[in-house]
Scaffold this motif. Structure first.
Motif, PDB file in Angstrom:
ATOM      1  N   VAL A 188      -6.207   6.806  -7.402  1.00 32.77           N
ATOM      2  CA  VAL A 188      -5.570   7.778  -6.509  1.00 32.77           C
ATOM      3  C   VAL A 188      -5.214   7.108  -5.178  1.00 32.77           C
ATOM      4  O   VAL A 188      -4.143   7.369  -4.603  1.00 32.77           O
ATOM      5  N   ILE A 189      -6.105   6.245  -4.683  1.00 31.92           N
ATOM      6  CA  ILE A 189      -5.801   5.508  -3.450  1.00 31.92           C
ATOM      7  C   ILE A 189      -4.546   4.664  -3.639  1.00 31.92           C
ATOM      8  O   ILE A 189      -3.676   4.591  -2.762  1.00 31.92           O
ATOM      9  N   MET A 190      -4.429   4.026  -4.805  1.00 32.78           N
ATOM     10  CA  MET A 190      -3.243   3.214  -5.071  1.00 32.78           C
ATOM     11  C   MET A 190      -1.986   4.071  -5.117  1.00 32.78           C
ATOM     12  O   MET A 190      -0.940   3.684  -4.583  1.00 32.78           O
ATOM     13  N   ALA A 196      -0.902  -2.513  -3.936  1.00 30.65           N
ATOM     14  CA  ALA A 196      -2.190  -2.719  -4.600  1.00 30.65           C
ATOM     15  C   ALA A 196      -3.142  -3.476  -3.693  1.00 30.65           C
ATOM     16  O   ALA A 196      -4.342  -3.176  -3.652  1.00 30.65           O
ATOM     17  N   GLY A 197      -2.635  -4.451  -2.940  1.00 31.05           N
ATOM     18  CA  GLY A 197      -3.484  -5.205  -2.022  1.00 31.05           C
ATOM     19  C   GLY A 197      -4.053  -4.336  -0.921  1.00 31.05           C
ATOM     20  O   GLY A 197      -5.229  -4.446  -0.561  1.00 31.05           O
ATOM     21  N   ILE A 198      -3.213  -3.443  -0.359  1.00 32.94           N
ATOM     22  CA  ILE A 198      -3.697  -2.527   0.682  1.00 32.94           C
ATOM     23  C   ILE A 198      -4.755  -1.591   0.116  1.00 32.94           C
ATOM     24  O   ILE A 198      -5.808  -1.355   0.741  1.00 32.94           O
ATOM     25  N   ALA A 199      -4.491  -1.042  -1.067  1.00 35.72           N
ATOM     26  CA  ALA A 199      -5.452  -0.118  -1.685  1.00 35.72           C
ATOM     27  C   ALA A 199      -6.768  -0.825  -1.987  1.00 35.72           C
ATOM     28  O   ALA A 199      -7.847  -0.286  -1.713  1.00 35.72           O
ATOM     29  N   MET A 200      -6.703  -2.039  -2.541  1.00 38.04           N
ATOM     30  CA  MET A 200      -7.927  -2.784  -2.832  1.00 38.04           C
ATOM     31  C   MET A 200      -8.673  -3.130  -1.559  1.00 38.04           C
ATOM     32  O   MET A 200      -9.915  -3.135  -1.527  1.00 38.04           O
ATOM     33  N   THR A 201      -7.934  -3.422  -0.477  1.00 35.65           N
ATOM     34  CA  THR A 201      -8.566  -3.726   0.799  1.00 35.65           C
ATOM     35  C   THR A 201      -9.329  -2.518   1.332  1.00 35.65           C
ATOM     36  O   THR A 201     -10.497  -2.629   1.745  1.00 35.65           O
ATOM     37  N   LEU A 202      -8.671  -1.356   1.332  1.00 35.44           N
ATOM     38  CA  LEU A 202      -9.327  -0.141   1.832  1.00 35.44           C
ATOM     39  C   LEU A 202     -10.554   0.194   1.005  1.00 35.44           C
ATOM     40  O   LEU A 202     -11.604   0.571   1.547  1.00 35.44           O
ATOM     41  N   TRP A 203     -10.431   0.062  -0.305  1.00 34.87           N
ATOM     42  CA  TRP A 203     -11.541   0.406  -1.199  1.00 34.87           C
ATOM     43  C   TRP A 203     -12.695  -0.574  -1.051  1.00 34.87           C
ATOM     44  O   TRP A 203     -13.852  -0.162  -0.880  1.00 34.87           O
ATOM     45  N   SER A 204     -12.406  -1.860  -1.103  1.00 37.01           N
ATOM     46  CA  SER A 204     -13.484  -2.851  -1.031  1.00 37.01           C
ATOM     47  C   SER A 204     -14.135  -2.874   0.341  1.00 37.01           C
ATOM     48  O   SER A 204     -15.341  -3.122   0.455  1.00 37.01           O
TER      49      SER A 204
END
Length: 224
Positions: free
Chosen positions: A76-78, A98-106
Motif C-alpha cells: 500500500v505504501i508503494m 519503490a526506493g522511496i517506499a522501501m526507504t520509508l518502510w525500512s
C-alpha cells in the motif's frame, strides 16, 4: 534446438531472471541506505532523554511516524508513493517510487531496532557519561552509540534479509525485480513450478549468507 537448463528453462530466460535479481539487489541497497539515513535520526529522537518541549515534540513526532508506517502494509505504501506523486503531475520511474517506499518502510523498522539497542545500554553508562560533564551529543557519540552499535549489528544484518525479501512487493507497481522477471517468464512458458523454484533458489542464495552472518554476530555477542 533451444538449449535448456535442468528445469526446462532456456539460458536466455534464466539470464532474464538473473537481471531481475540484480535489480532486486539495487532496490535492497537503496532501501537500506535510505532507511539508515532516516532511521538513525528516528532512533535518536525516540531514545532521547533530554527534557523540554522540543525533545518531547521530536519523540512524539518520531513515534507517530513509526506507528503510521508499521500500521500500513508495504504494498500500500508503494501504491501511495507511486500514484500519489503522479497525482501531483510528476512522472516517477518505478525504481524511484519503490526506493522511496522501501526507504520509508525500512526507516521505521530500523529506527525501532536501533532505539531498542540504544536503550539497552546500561543506565550506569548514561550516568557515567553525565558525570564526565559531556554534552548530550558527546554522550551519544563517545559513550552510548559505540556500545549500542555492538548490540545493533546482529538484528540489523537480520533485518537486511527482510528488506531483500520484501522488495518482491514492488511487483505491484511494475518494477522489474526478481519476482517480476519470474512472472514474465512464467507467462511466456506456463511453467510456474520451474520458474518460481528458480526464483526461490535465487532469493535463498541472496538471503542465506546474511542469515548465517546475523547468527554468527549474535553468538559472538553472547560470548562477549
Amino acid at each position: 534446438m533451444t538449449e535448456t537448463t535442468l528445469l526446462g528453462i532456456t539460458w536466455d530466460q534464466l539470464l532474464f531472471i538473473l537481471r531481475g535479481a540484480g535489480w532486486t539487489l539495487v532496490l535492497s541497497l537503496l532501501g537500506f541506505i535510505g532507511g539508515t539515513l532516516i532511521g538513525l535520526p528516528v532512533a535518536l529522537a525516540r531514545a532521547a532523554r533530554k527534557k523540554g518541549a522540543g525533545s518531547r515534540l521530536l519523540r512524539h513526532g518520531a513515534g507517530v511516524y513509526v506507528t503510521l508506517v508499521q500500521g500500513i502494509p508495504l504494498p500500500v505504501i508503494m501504491f501511495v508513493v507511486y500514484f500519489g506523486v503522479s497525482i501531483g503531475g510528476f512522472e516517477v520511474p518505478a525504481l524511484v517510487a519503490a526506493g522511496i517506499a522501501m526507504t520509508l518502510w525500512s526507516a521505521a523498522y530500523l529506527g525501532e531496532i536501533w532505539r531498542g539497542c540504544i536503550q539497552a545500554v546500561p543506565r550506569t553508562q548514561w550516568e557515567a557519561a553525565e558525570c564526565l560533564a559531556l554534552t548530550p551529543a558527546q554522550r551519544f557519540a563517545h559513550v552510548i552509540l559505540p556500545q549500542a552499535v555492538r548490540v545493533a549489528v546482529p538484528p540489523t544484518v537480520g533485518f537486511l534479509v527482510q528488506i531483500v525479501k520484501n522488495t518482491s512487493y514492488s511487483v505491484v507497481i511494475g518494477f522489474f525485480d526478481l519476482t517480476y522477471s519470474a512472472k514474465v517468464i512464467n507467462n511466456a512458458t506456463y511453467k510456474p513450478f520451474q520458474v518460481f523454484t528458480i526464483a526461490a533458489l535465487i532469493y535463498f542464495v541472496i538471503c542465506y549468507p546474511m542469515s548465517v552472518l546475523s547468527r554468527r554476530f549474535e553468538a559472538r555477542m553472547r560470548r562477549a
